[in-house]
Design a protein around this motif. Structure first.
Motif, PDB file in Angstrom:
ATOM      1  N   GLU A  52       3.937 -12.420  -6.719  1.00  0.00           N
ATOM      2  CA  GLU A  52       3.004 -11.312  -6.537  1.00  0.00           C
ATOM      3  C   GLU A  52       3.584 -10.264  -5.579  1.00  0.00           C
ATOM      4  OE1 GLU A  52      -0.102 -10.658  -7.885  1.00  0.00           O
ATOM      5  OE2 GLU A  52       0.574 -12.199  -9.301  1.00  0.00           O
ATOM      6  N   LEU A  53       4.272 -10.731  -4.543  1.00  0.00           N
ATOM      7  CA  LEU A  53       4.905  -9.824  -3.584  1.00  0.00           C
ATOM      8  C   LEU A  53       5.972  -8.986  -4.276  1.00  0.00           C
ATOM      9  CD1 LEU A  53       4.878  -9.126  -0.534  1.00  0.00           C
ATOM     10  CD2 LEU A  53       6.725 -10.826  -0.256  1.00  0.00           C
ATOM     11  N   ARG A  54       6.712  -9.631  -5.149  1.00  0.00           N
ATOM     12  CA  ARG A  54       7.778  -8.942  -5.895  1.00  0.00           C
ATOM     13  C   ARG A  54       7.189  -7.877  -6.819  1.00  0.00           C
ATOM     14  NH1 ARG A  54      10.839  -6.562  -8.623  1.00  0.00           N
ATOM     15  NH2 ARG A  54      12.837  -7.201  -9.515  1.00  0.00           N
ATOM     16  N   LEU A  55       6.067  -8.209  -7.470  1.00  0.00           N
ATOM     17  CA  LEU A  55       5.428  -7.247  -8.355  1.00  0.00           C
ATOM     18  C   LEU A  55       4.859  -6.061  -7.583  1.00  0.00           C
ATOM     19  CD1 LEU A  55       3.563  -9.690 -10.770  1.00  0.00           C
ATOM     20  CD2 LEU A  55       5.403  -8.130 -11.416  1.00  0.00           C
ATOM     21  N   GLU A  56       4.294  -6.337  -6.429  1.00  0.00           N
ATOM     22  CA  GLU A  56       3.664  -5.283  -5.636  1.00  0.00           C
ATOM     23  C   GLU A  56       4.678  -4.355  -4.982  1.00  0.00           C
ATOM     24  OE1 GLU A  56       0.617  -4.217  -5.060  1.00  0.00           O
ATOM     25  OE2 GLU A  56      -0.259  -5.627  -6.487  1.00  0.00           O
ATOM     26  N   GLU A  57       5.750  -4.930  -4.434  1.00  0.00           N
ATOM     27  CA  GLU A  57       6.634  -4.144  -3.576  1.00  0.00           C
ATOM     28  C   GLU A  57       8.054  -3.985  -4.109  1.00  0.00           C
ATOM     29  OE1 GLU A  57       6.469  -5.285   0.510  1.00  0.00           O
ATOM     30  OE2 GLU A  57       4.341  -5.798   0.437  1.00  0.00           O
ATOM     31  N   GLY A  58       8.378  -4.693  -5.195  1.00  0.00           N
ATOM     32  CA  GLY A  58       9.731  -4.619  -5.709  1.00  0.00           C
ATOM     33  C   GLY A  58      10.654  -5.577  -4.967  1.00  0.00           C
ATOM     34  N   PRO A  59      11.957  -5.491  -5.201  1.00  0.00           N
ATOM     35  CA  PRO A  59      12.913  -6.419  -4.576  1.00  0.00           C
ATOM     36  C   PRO A  59      12.929  -6.286  -3.055  1.00  0.00           C
ATOM     37  CG  PRO A  59      13.915  -5.197  -6.391  1.00  0.00           C
ATOM     38  CD  PRO A  59      12.623  -4.534  -6.107  1.00  0.00           C
ATOM     39  N   LEU A  60      13.022  -7.421  -2.372  1.00  0.00           N
ATOM     40  CA  LEU A  60      13.119  -7.455  -0.914  1.00  0.00           C
ATOM     41  C   LEU A  60      14.467  -8.035  -0.507  1.00  0.00           C
ATOM     42  CD1 LEU A  60       9.598  -8.937   0.008  1.00  0.00           C
ATOM     43  CD2 LEU A  60      10.274  -6.529   0.010  1.00  0.00           C
ATOM     44  N   GLU A  61      14.959  -7.612   0.648  1.00  0.00           N
ATOM     45  CA  GLU A  61      16.145  -8.263   1.200  1.00  0.00           C
ATOM     46  C   GLU A  61      15.794  -9.718   1.502  1.00  0.00           C
ATOM     47  OE1 GLU A  61      19.098  -7.082   1.469  1.00  0.00           O
ATOM     48  OE2 GLU A  61      18.636  -5.019   0.856  1.00  0.00           O
ATOM     49  N   ARG A  62      16.789 -10.584   1.474  1.00  0.00           N
ATOM     50  CA  ARG A  62      16.524 -12.012   1.633  1.00  0.00           C
ATOM     51  C   ARG A  62      15.814 -12.308   2.956  1.00  0.00           C
ATOM     52  NH1 ARG A  62      17.906 -16.928  -0.334  1.00  0.00           N
ATOM     53  NH2 ARG A  62      18.117 -18.660   1.156  1.00  0.00           N
ATOM     54  N   GLU A  63      16.270 -11.703   4.047  1.00  0.00           N
ATOM     55  CA  GLU A  63      15.652 -11.989   5.347  1.00  0.00           C
ATOM     56  C   GLU A  63      14.206 -11.534   5.386  1.00  0.00           C
ATOM     57  OE1 GLU A  63      16.889 -13.866   7.697  1.00  0.00           O
ATOM     58  OE2 GLU A  63      18.590 -14.159   6.313  1.00  0.00           O
ATOM     59  N   GLU A  64      13.929 -10.400   4.754  1.00  0.00           N
ATOM     60  CA  GLU A  64      12.558  -9.902   4.701  1.00  0.00           C
ATOM     61  C   GLU A  64      11.689 -10.858   3.881  1.00  0.00           C
ATOM     62  OE1 GLU A  64       9.124  -7.452   4.985  1.00  0.00           O
ATOM     63  OE2 GLU A  64      10.950  -7.665   6.192  1.00  0.00           O
ATOM     64  N   ALA A  65      12.229 -11.340   2.755  1.00  0.00           N
ATOM     65  CA  ALA A  65      11.471 -12.270   1.922  1.00  0.00           C
ATOM     66  C   ALA A  65      11.174 -13.564   2.678  1.00  0.00           C
ATOM     67  CB  ALA A  65      12.252 -12.572   0.642  1.00  0.00           C
ATOM     68  N   ILE A  66      12.153 -14.052   3.449  1.00  0.00           N
ATOM     69  CA  ILE A  66      11.951 -15.280   4.220  1.00  0.00           C
ATOM     70  C   ILE A  66      10.868 -15.066   5.279  1.00  0.00           C
ATOM     71  CG2 ILE A  66      13.020 -16.846   5.892  1.00  0.00           C
ATOM     72  CD1 ILE A  66      15.645 -16.503   4.328  1.00  0.00           C
ATOM     73  N   ALA A  67      10.911 -13.925   5.949  1.00  0.00           N
ATOM     74  CA  ALA A  67       9.919 -13.634   6.988  1.00  0.00           C
ATOM     75  C   ALA A  67       8.515 -13.554   6.392  1.00  0.00           C
ATOM     76  CB  ALA A  67      10.273 -12.335   7.693  1.00  0.00           C
ATOM     77  N   ARG A  68       8.389 -12.908   5.251  1.00  0.00           N
ATOM     78  CA  ARG A  68       7.078 -12.772   4.622  1.00  0.00           C
ATOM     79  C   ARG A  68       6.577 -14.130   4.134  1.00  0.00           C
ATOM     80  NH1 ARG A  68       6.422  -7.291   3.031  1.00  0.00           N
ATOM     81  NH2 ARG A  68       4.368  -7.871   2.186  1.00  0.00           N
ATOM     82  N   LEU A  69       7.489 -14.966   3.638  1.00  0.00           N
ATOM     83  CA  LEU A  69       7.107 -16.310   3.190  1.00  0.00           C
ATOM     84  C   LEU A  69       6.602 -17.142   4.353  1.00  0.00           C
ATOM     85  CD1 LEU A  69       6.987 -18.613   1.101  1.00  0.00           C
ATOM     86  CD2 LEU A  69       9.413 -19.096   1.647  1.00  0.00           C
ATOM     87  N   ARG A  70       7.306 -17.100   5.492  1.00  0.00           N
ATOM     88  CA  ARG A  70       6.884 -17.897   6.655  1.00  0.00           C
ATOM     89  C   ARG A  70       5.546 -17.413   7.202  1.00  0.00           C
ATOM     90  NH1 ARG A  70      12.935 -18.314   9.347  1.00  0.00           N
ATOM     91  NH2 ARG A  70      13.471 -20.344   8.410  1.00  0.00           N
ATOM     92  N   ALA A  71       5.342 -16.091   7.194  1.00  0.00           N
ATOM     93  CA  ALA A  71       4.064 -15.551   7.672  1.00  0.00           C
ATOM     94  C   ALA A  71       2.924 -16.018   6.762  1.00  0.00           C
ATOM     95  CB  ALA A  71       4.136 -14.029   7.722  1.00  0.00           C
ATOM     96  N   TRP A  72       3.186 -15.994   5.461  1.00  0.00           N
ATOM     97  CA  TRP A  72       2.164 -16.468   4.514  1.00  0.00           C
ATOM     98  C   TRP A  72       1.867 -17.944   4.728  1.00  0.00           C
ATOM     99  CZ3 TRP A  72       2.920 -20.298   0.791  1.00  0.00           C
ATOM    100  CH2 TRP A  72       1.854 -20.491  -0.119  1.00  0.00           C
ATOM    101  N   TRP A  73       2.924 -18.732   5.000  1.00  0.00           N
ATOM    102  CA  TRP A  73       2.746 -20.181   5.167  1.00  0.00           C
ATOM    103  C   TRP A  73       1.932 -20.477   6.430  1.00  0.00           C
ATOM    104  CZ3 TRP A  73       2.293 -24.292   2.611  1.00  0.00           C
ATOM    105  CH2 TRP A  73       2.548 -25.546   3.147  1.00  0.00           C
ATOM    106  N   GLN A  74       2.137 -19.701   7.461  1.00  0.00           N
ATOM    107  CA  GLN A  74       1.350 -19.896   8.691  1.00  0.00           C
ATOM    108  C   GLN A  74      -0.118 -19.625   8.420  1.00  0.00           C
ATOM    109  OE1 GLN A  74       2.243 -21.200  11.644  1.00  0.00           O
ATOM    110  NE2 GLN A  74       4.244 -21.585  10.700  1.00  0.00           N
ATOM    111  N   GLU A  75      -0.405 -18.616   7.617  1.00  0.00           N
ATOM    112  CA  GLU A  75      -1.790 -18.318   7.282  1.00  0.00           C
ATOM    113  C   GLU A  75      -2.417 -19.451   6.480  1.00  0.00           C
ATOM    114  OE1 GLU A  75      -1.927 -14.671   5.200  1.00  0.00           O
ATOM    115  OE2 GLU A  75      -1.200 -13.447   6.873  1.00  0.00           O
ATOM    116  N   GLN A  76      -1.629 -20.055   5.603  1.00  0.00           N
ATOM    117  CA  GLN A  76      -2.141 -21.156   4.788  1.00  0.00           C
ATOM    118  C   GLN A  76      -2.467 -22.364   5.662  1.00  0.00           C
ATOM    119  OE1 GLN A  76      -2.627 -20.828   1.298  1.00  0.00           O
ATOM    120  NE2 GLN A  76      -2.274 -18.734   2.007  1.00  0.00           N
ATOM    121  N   LYS A  77      -1.622 -22.637   6.634  1.00  0.00           N
ATOM    122  CA  LYS A  77      -1.866 -23.803   7.502  1.00  0.00           C
ATOM    123  C   LYS A  77      -2.981 -23.538   8.489  1.00  0.00           C
ATOM    124  CE  LYS A  77       2.318 -24.373   9.085  1.00  0.00           C
ATOM    125  NZ  LYS A  77       3.446 -24.998   9.789  1.00  0.00           N
ATOM    126  N   GLY A  78      -3.146 -22.257   8.858  1.00  0.00           N
ATOM    127  CA  GLY A  78      -4.184 -21.935   9.834  1.00  0.00           C
ATOM    128  C   GLY A  78      -5.566 -21.961   9.210  1.00  0.00           C
TER     129      GLY A  78
END
Length: 472
Positions: free
Chosen positions: A446-472
């Motif tokens: 969904e992130l890829r569809l919304e914003e287009g390609p991301l640099e790998r580090e940016e994608a990792i950061a966004r994934l970790r932020a999403w995962w923290q929200e899921q655990k919280g």
């Protein structure tokens, strides 16, 4: 009529170098060989193909022996019905012993009996234009046989039965579907008595297996004028028994809430889709064009003097899949037609110039390999008589295709995938294979569809932020 006959003879003469050896072998055994049925019809129309039908008084075993001495490949899967087939230098031939079948009146399966005359074989055929024969001679002096007046029907562009149509259709109800198919393929009109018999005997079509119905429908849909065949099926009532969703499109129009004749509109969309074909008939596109609005009868609502069909594309996709499944279409055809019906309104959800990059990506991703067909379907769906509105719709779709091309030049729109795969997700989040990995993959998609390609580090950061929200 003389010109039609001349074309048939010319086409037959051109076959002499190819078939001369076969004709000679039959003659040496003391048997005549006749080009027959649809092959003669097509020869007279100047469209003889690579599959040809023949008949002869020789019995199947003798036919097989002669073919094995002549052809490159022989197969006898139809020998129980008196037919042996062969291939020679790219030409396929099918030879059948004279038939004089008797039908039981319950199914379309005849009791196979062999006949003793060409005329007896011809009179049992479905239509007079298919009841002509050319007797092939080793010296090239071929002889035309037309005991039932098929050539006259051919010249007039008429479909009529050798005997009373009621008898013909009672013997084999499939012939009613063949009438509609030939109306499409040959662009012939149906004789009044044939049309009347089809209407009176429409229910007899239920004796035919869905597999045979599907084959005839596909041939009809791939003809020159499928709308003519469809009209015949609907007007006769046969469509009610095999594909009731099609005649259901002819909804009565409320006098206070006018809307387009959906049946007529659907046939026009079908024609306009056909006009965009590039490499011959596209069966999936044609079915999608015909069925794109079949959800409208079930979704029609009247509110304050206005008519609406909310979510008819969703309902229509379900109906299309259900009916095609009942007719035992291949899964791929069912899925593709259903998806095109489902997506055909997506374009209309956006105004001119309102397509975001995200919307373009989703449009392309949801269409997948169907995108070229979706382009044609949406353009075909414009049937307005208002030239300004038509021009505006086409201009808007031109703009969408330009946007697709522009974004595709920057991104790989054909394969929109998350910037991180499943293995990377498990490694970054410390997960084992399971549902959580799938959820993370969906988030990144969904992130890829919304914003287009991301640099790998940016994608990792966004994934970790999403995962923290899921655990919280």
């Amino acid at each position: 009529m003389v010109g039609v006959l001349a074309r048939a003879h010319q086409a037959t003469q051109e076959l002499t170098p190819l078939l001369g050896g076969l004709v000679s072998r039959f003659a040496q055994q003391g048997y005549p060989l006749y080009l027959v049925g649809g092959s003669v019809r097509d020869a007279a129309l100047g469209r003889l193909g690579e599959d040809m039908d023949f008949t002869t008084p020789a019995r199947p075993q003798i036919i097989k022996e002669i073919l094995e001495d002549w052809a490159e490949t022989v197969w006898d899967t139809g020998i129980d019905y008196g037919t042996v087939s062969a291939a020679y230098h790219g030409q396929q031939v099918e030879i059948t012993t004279f038939r004089s079948d008797v039908y039981d009146g319950d199914s379309r399966n005849p009791e196979v009996t062999y006949g003793d005359s060409l005329e007896g074989d011809l009179v049992r055929r479905d239509f007079r234009v298919n009841a002509m024969a050319i007797e092939l001679a080793p010296d090239g002096q071929h002889r035309f046989h037309d005991p039932l007046g098929g050539l006259q029907d051919l010249a007039a562009g008429v479909l009529d039965t050798p005997a009373a149509p009621e008898l013909s259709f009672h013997d084999d109800p499939l012939r009613m579907l063949r009438a509609a198919r030939f109306a499409s393929q040959l662009e012939f009109r149906v004789a009044p008595r044939v049309r009347a018999a089809m209407a009176d005997m429409a229910g007899e079509i239920r004796r035919i297996t869905v597999e045979r119905v599907q084959v005839e429908l596909d041939k009809l849909m791939c003809g020159q004028r499928p709308e003519a065949g469809l009209d015949l099926l609907c007007e006769s009532g046969i469509a009610e028994h095999i594909f009731p969703e099609i005649p259901a499109l002819a909804m009565e129009t409320d006098e206070h809430a006018q809307h387009k004749d959906v049946y007529a509109h659907s046939l026009q969309v079908l024609r306009q889709a056909i006009d965009q074909e590039e490499d011959g008939p596209d069966l999936v596109l044609r079915w999608a064009a015909l069925l794109h609005d079949i959800g409208k009868p079930d979704t029609r609502e009247f509110t304050d003097g206005r008519v609406s069909f909310h979510h008819h594309e969703v309902v229509g996709a379900k109906l299309a899949r259900k009916r095609l499944r009942a007719l035992k279409y291949p899964k791929a055809v069912i899925q593709d037609v259903g998806q095109l019906v489902y997506l055909h309104m997506r374009f209309h959800g956006f105004g001119e110039g309102q397509w975001t990059d995200s919307a373009v990506r989703r449009y392309v991703t949801d269409a997948g390999d169907l995108l070229p067909r979706l382009h044609k379907l949406v353009r075909a769906d414009c049937t307005t008589r208002n030239p300004r509105k038509a021009a505006r719709l086409q201009r808007t779709y031109d703009h969408l295709e330009e946007r697709i091309a522009h974004i595709a030049a920057q991104e790989d729109l054909a394969r929109v995938r998350p910037d991180l795969d499943g293995n990377a997700i498990m490694e970054i989040l410390g997960l084992e294979p399971g549902p959580q990995v799938g959820k993370a993959w969906t988030f990144l998609k969904e992130l890829r569809l919304e914003e287009g390609p991301l640099e790998r580090e940016e994608a990792i950061a966004r994934l970790r932020a999403w995962w923290q929200e899921q655990k919280g």
